[in-house]
Design a protein around this motif. Structure first.
Motif, mmCIF file in Angstrom:
data_model
loop_
_atom_site.group_PDB
_atom_site.id
_atom_site.type_symbol
_atom_site.label_atom_id
_atom_site.label_comp_id
_atom_site.label_asym_id
_atom_site.label_seq_id
_atom_site.Cartn_x
_atom_site.Cartn_y
_atom_site.Cartn_z
ATOM 1 N N LYS A 1 0.846 -1.186 0.000
ATOM 2 C CA LYS A 1 0.000 0.000 0.000
ATOM 3 C C LYS A 1 0.879 1.233 0.000
ATOM 4 C CE LYS A 1 -3.924 2.124 2.346
ATOM 5 N NZ LYS A 1 -4.838 2.058 3.513
ATOM 6 N N TYR A 2 0.611 2.134 -0.933
ATOM 7 C CA TYR A 2 1.424 3.341 -1.096
ATOM 8 C C TYR A 2 0.648 4.536 -0.539
ATOM 9 C CZ TYR A 2 3.646 0.070 -4.320
ATOM 10 O OH TYR A 2 4.237 -1.040 -4.869
ATOM 11 N N GLU A 3 0.788 4.732 0.756
ATOM 12 C CA GLU A 3 -0.023 5.752 1.432
ATOM 13 C C GLU A 3 0.302 7.160 0.965
ATOM 14 O OE1 GLU A 3 0.567 5.152 5.569
ATOM 15 O OE2 GLU A 3 -0.509 3.239 5.627
ATOM 16 N N LYS A 4 1.579 7.449 0.806
ATOM 17 C CA LYS A 4 1.975 8.800 0.403
ATOM 18 C C LYS A 4 1.783 9.020 -1.099
ATOM 19 C CE LYS A 4 3.805 10.518 4.302
ATOM 20 N NZ LYS A 4 3.423 11.792 4.935
ATOM 21 N N LEU A 5 2.131 8.031 -1.882
ATOM 22 C CA LEU A 5 2.108 8.161 -3.338
ATOM 23 C C LEU A 5 0.717 8.486 -3.859
ATOM 24 C CD1 LEU A 5 3.838 7.932 -5.922
ATOM 25 C CD2 LEU A 5 3.316 5.485 -5.948
ATOM 26 N N PHE A 6 -0.292 7.905 -3.227
ATOM 27 C CA PHE A 6 -1.654 8.117 -3.717
ATOM 28 C C PHE A 6 -2.485 9.010 -2.797
ATOM 29 C CE2 PHE A 6 -0.153 4.361 -5.928
ATOM 30 C CZ PHE A 6 -0.407 4.771 -7.237
ATOM 31 N N ALA A 7 -1.797 9.801 -1.986
ATOM 32 C CA ALA A 7 -2.478 10.829 -1.197
ATOM 33 C C ALA A 7 -2.616 12.078 -2.047
ATOM 34 C CB ALA A 7 -1.677 11.140 0.062
ATOM 35 N N ALA A 8 -3.706 12.808 -1.861
ATOM 36 C CA ALA A 8 -3.895 14.060 -2.593
ATOM 37 C C ALA A 8 -2.821 15.064 -2.170
ATOM 38 C CB ALA A 8 -5.279 14.628 -2.322
ATOM 39 N N GLY A 9 -2.486 15.974 -3.073
ATOM 40 C CA GLY A 9 -1.483 16.997 -2.788
ATOM 41 C C GLY A 9 -1.897 18.316 -3.405
ATOM 42 N N GLU A 10 -1.256 19.370 -2.969
ATOM 43 C CA GLU A 10 -1.619 20.700 -3.461
ATOM 44 C C GLU A 10 -0.403 21.439 -3.995
ATOM 45 O OE1 GLU A 10 -3.639 22.772 -0.350
ATOM 46 O OE2 GLU A 10 -5.516 21.659 -0.641
ATOM 47 N N ILE A 11 -0.629 22.129 -5.102
ATOM 48 C CA ILE A 11 0.338 23.087 -5.641
ATOM 49 C C ILE A 11 -0.405 24.411 -5.738
ATOM 50 C CG2 ILE A 11 1.733 23.762 -7.636
ATOM 51 C CD1 ILE A 11 2.258 20.838 -8.186
ATOM 52 N N GLY A 12 -0.054 25.322 -4.851
ATOM 53 C CA GLY A 12 -0.843 26.550 -4.753
ATOM 54 C C GLY A 12 -2.253 26.206 -4.339
ATOM 55 N N ARG A 13 -3.213 26.704 -5.100
ATOM 56 C CA ARG A 13 -4.627 26.426 -4.812
ATOM 57 C C ARG A 13 -5.159 25.244 -5.607
ATOM 58 N NH1 ARG A 13 -6.671 32.774 -5.266
ATOM 59 N NH2 ARG A 13 -5.093 33.628 -3.857
ATOM 60 N N LEU A 14 -4.272 24.566 -6.292
ATOM 61 C CA LEU A 14 -4.674 23.437 -7.136
ATOM 62 C C LEU A 14 -4.479 22.136 -6.381
ATOM 63 C CD1 LEU A 14 -5.514 22.701 -10.123
ATOM 64 C CD2 LEU A 14 -3.070 22.301 -10.521
ATOM 65 N N THR A 15 -5.524 21.314 -6.342
ATOM 66 C CA THR A 15 -5.446 20.010 -5.682
ATOM 67 C C THR A 15 -5.217 18.916 -6.717
ATOM 68 O OG1 THR A 15 -6.910 20.717 -3.889
ATOM 69 C CG2 THR A 15 -6.654 18.349 -4.218
ATOM 70 N N LEU A 16 -4.226 18.071 -6.458
ATOM 71 C CA LEU A 16 -3.919 16.944 -7.326
ATOM 72 C C LEU A 16 -4.332 15.652 -6.640
ATOM 73 C CD1 LEU A 16 -0.324 17.976 -8.483
ATOM 74 C CD2 LEU A 16 -2.504 18.551 -9.541
ATOM 75 N N LYS A 17 -4.813 14.683 -7.421
ATOM 76 C CA LYS A 17 -5.365 13.455 -6.838
ATOM 77 C C LYS A 17 -4.294 12.548 -6.244
ATOM 78 C CE LYS A 17 -5.487 10.914 -11.251
ATOM 79 N NZ LYS A 17 -6.374 10.238 -12.236
#
Length: 646
Positions: A2-18
């Protein structure tokens, strides 16, 4: 796993990445000749978005048509007329819950005059790149100010088209990097001098984009953590640049390394391990609070996860990894790691682009051709097809034929699959080739392909199968020149050495031929304690090798004490010695040698194929059996022939 960090959402500025998977910019040359996003380019990027990538950063995108043409068929953002096709590209990526940035770039001195209508290339200062060999002219202050406006306009075009953000390319020795580097920026105006002055060009671009597009429009900047060039940017200065960019409102730092003069730090050959430069991103992560993207030769999901878990980076850049397998993200997320076709770092992709052709991948024949080869037709109807040879061409043909619902029977004369690739995995630092072989074996098992090892079928055995078609992928045989003494016991081929049929240890060994196979075999022999000499009849060693691969190999050979003789021809093998001839002068010399290893190429053995053509209506000759080449050509041959078989 299980890749907990790899598939956690992240943000660049106000943009959210899945997730934390980023596809960094890679040249593709898939744009239309006009510079618009072609259907082929859109399909290429959409397939990676559908495959699980969180953020796609396009290839280098032109903002200046006068001096900034980086490649033929380059994506263009210099005019509003490019908006509609960019909008179509953005929509295709967004359909799969992925985001996309446009990377804005100017090549500066790392360019050729032929790409800009024969004009002189430009740079911050008149300092020539040894990798290019053309002297640039220094840009005037007014020209630099004009280029700032063009970068800003490129960002406006991206935003208008619905692109999620932009990345400013300040790395890899391109124009912005040239302004940042003390080696290439010798200016005395406001854009030179101190670090602050050298950063001004980039600073004005960032400020202009934020003003024109709004503070909420994400801006990433790609910078070198180290140029690995004497006198160039080093990590300490890169950290100061990153801190300054953070203060300007930049939303993300994409950390890379190298220039054309240290190109192996940008796109690494096969010998470089995963994470060899991870210290650059780690230092950057400590220096700034904004997200960091790391380009660290990441190939495997567990390694990507480890970097995130260690806090080395916030996002992992997977460029060639997703070129080799566009479903890298989905397969990792679903625990299907064995299905990932892993990049082997062979540099076939960049070599094709640098030769002004469209991008290709050695292990993925569909790369860049997603429209041309969408889904294989499932029309095999269970018909049997014999595939003779379990090298890359044979394995790929069997895989595609099975997907088409034929029933391939794969014969391999040796007791392992892989053919020349398996032999090629044996020299030092070539273990990545085993990733390819393991993946192919896994796919063939999944598809229930009938694989028969240690099997060399006769004509009668093949007839007993009553095959619909026969694919001949039996490779090629080493060329043995007709020179005096070549039949002596001391003479063998690279196949003999790498297969283990001949063992050479603690001897005076001479390798005849300096293609990559010969050079790799020389390193293999040096590791066994031999005193090794490589003989090449052409003017330089590795005459047909891709230069970055050659530099990497020759550097290691010299460290191992291997002697390299160019312009030298083998004319006779004697007992305990060889006779060499200088190709330029014709003079001969005698050199002591205990073993002579021939590596002067291979030739197809078509005799069995011709016999088969008399017995079967459909005989297809693929891979080295048809035309010797690299892994990429073999895979392409097997893929295409199996895909279009009717």
């Amino acid at each position: 796993m299980k890749y907990e960090k790899l598939f956690a959402a992240g943000e660049i500025g106000r943009l959210t990445l899945k997730n934390r998977i980023v596809m960094p910019a890679m040249g593709t040359s898939l744009a239309a000749a006009s510079g618009e996003a072609s259907d082929e380019m859109i399909a290429f990027y959409e397939e990676r978005a559908a495959g699980g990538c969180g953020l796609i950063i396009t290839e280098i995108t032109r903002v200046d048509n006068e001096t900034g043409v980086g490649t033929p068929n380059q994506l263009n953002a210099s005019d509003l007329l490019f908006v509609p096709r960019l909008e179509k590209l953005a929509r295709a990526v967004h359909r799969h819950d992925s985001k996309i940035f446009l990377q804005l770039q100017h090549p500066g001195r790392q360019n050729h005059g032929r790409l800009i209508g024969g004009k002189q290339i430009v740079a911050p200062s008149a300092v020539m790149s040894s990798a290019i060999g053309e002297m640039p002219r220094e840009l005037s202050t007014e020209e630099v100010e004009g280029l700032v406006r063009k970068f800003v306009f490129g960002a406006v075009i991206a935003q208008t088209a619905g692109i999620d953000g932009v990345e400013i390319h300040g790395a890899h020795g391109y124009l912005i990097g040239q302004f940042l580097s003390p080696l290439t920026n010798l200016r005395t105006d406001k854009y030179g001098g101190s670090l602050e002055g050298r950063m001004l060009f980039l600073s004005e671009i960032v400020q202009g984009i934020k003003l024109a597009c709004g503070a909420g429009f994400p801006v990433s900047v790609r910078i070198d953590g180290d140029e690995f060039v004497p006198g160039g940017i080093v990590l300490e200065e890169a950290l100061l640049t990153a801190k300054h960019l953070e203060q300007l409102g930049v939303d993300c730092i994409n950390v890379s390394a190298g220039t054309y003069e240290s190109s192996n730090a940008i796109i690494e050959p096969i010998s470089y391990p995963q994470g060899w430069k991870k210290h650059l991103a780690a230092a950057m992560k400590q220096a700034v609070q904004i997200p960091v993207i790391a380009c660290d030769v990441i190939r495997k999901p567990d390694f990507a996860e480890s970097l995130l878990q260690e806090g080395n980076t916030d996002f992992v850049a997977l460029g060639r990894a997703q070129l080799a397998d566009p479903e890298w993200g989905n397969k990792a997320a679903e625990g299907r790691e064995a299905e990932i076709r892993t990049c082997i770092s062979c540099l076939y992709c960049i070599q094709e682009v640098m030769e002004c052709k469209v991008i290709k991948c050695a292990v993925n024949a569909r790369a860049g051709r997603e429209l041309e080869f969408a889904e294989p037709p499932r029309d095999g109807g269970g018909k049997v097809i014999a595939v003779i040879g379990g090298g890359p061409a044979g394995m790929e043909a069997a895989r595609i034929l099975a997907l088409r619902e034929f029933r391939p029977v794969l014969f391999e004369a040796r007791d392992v699959l892989g053919g020349s690739v398996e032999l090629g995995s044996r020299p030092p630092l070539k273990e990545k080739l085993n990733w390819f072989i393991a993946n192919m074996q896994h796919q063939l098992e999944q598809l229930n392909v009938d694989v028969r090892l240690s099997a060399k079928p006769t004509l009668e055995q093949l007839k007993a199968l009553n095959p619909y078609a026969v694919f001949v992928a039996a490779g090629a045989r080493p060329i043995v020149p007709g020179i005096p003494g070549v039949d002596k016991a001391a003479v063998c081929t690279v196949v003999d050495v790498l297969s283990g049929a001949v063992e050479i240890k603690n001897k005076r060994a001479v390798v005849i031929g300096s293609g990559m196979t010969g050079l790799e075999t020389a390193e293999y022999l040096a590791d066994l304690g031999n005193q090794v000499t490589v003989v090449e009849m052409q003017k330089r060693v590795g005459p047909d090798a891709y230069l970055p691969n050659l530099i990497d190999m020759v550097t290691r050979l010299k460290k191992s004490g291997v002697e390299l003789l160019a312009s030298t021809k083998l004319v006779e093998v004697q007992d305990g010695a060889i006779v060499l001839e200088n190709s330029a002068t014709g003079e001969t010399s005698v050199r002591e040698a205990d073993a002579v290893v021939l590596s002067i190429g291979v030739a197809p053995d078509r005799s069995f194929a011709e016999e088969l053509k008399q017995a079967f209506p459909k005989v297809k000759v693929i891979g080295d059996a048809g035309k010797p080449g690299r892994i990429g050509q073999a895979i392409q041959s097997g893929f295409e022939t199996a895909f279009v078989l009717n």
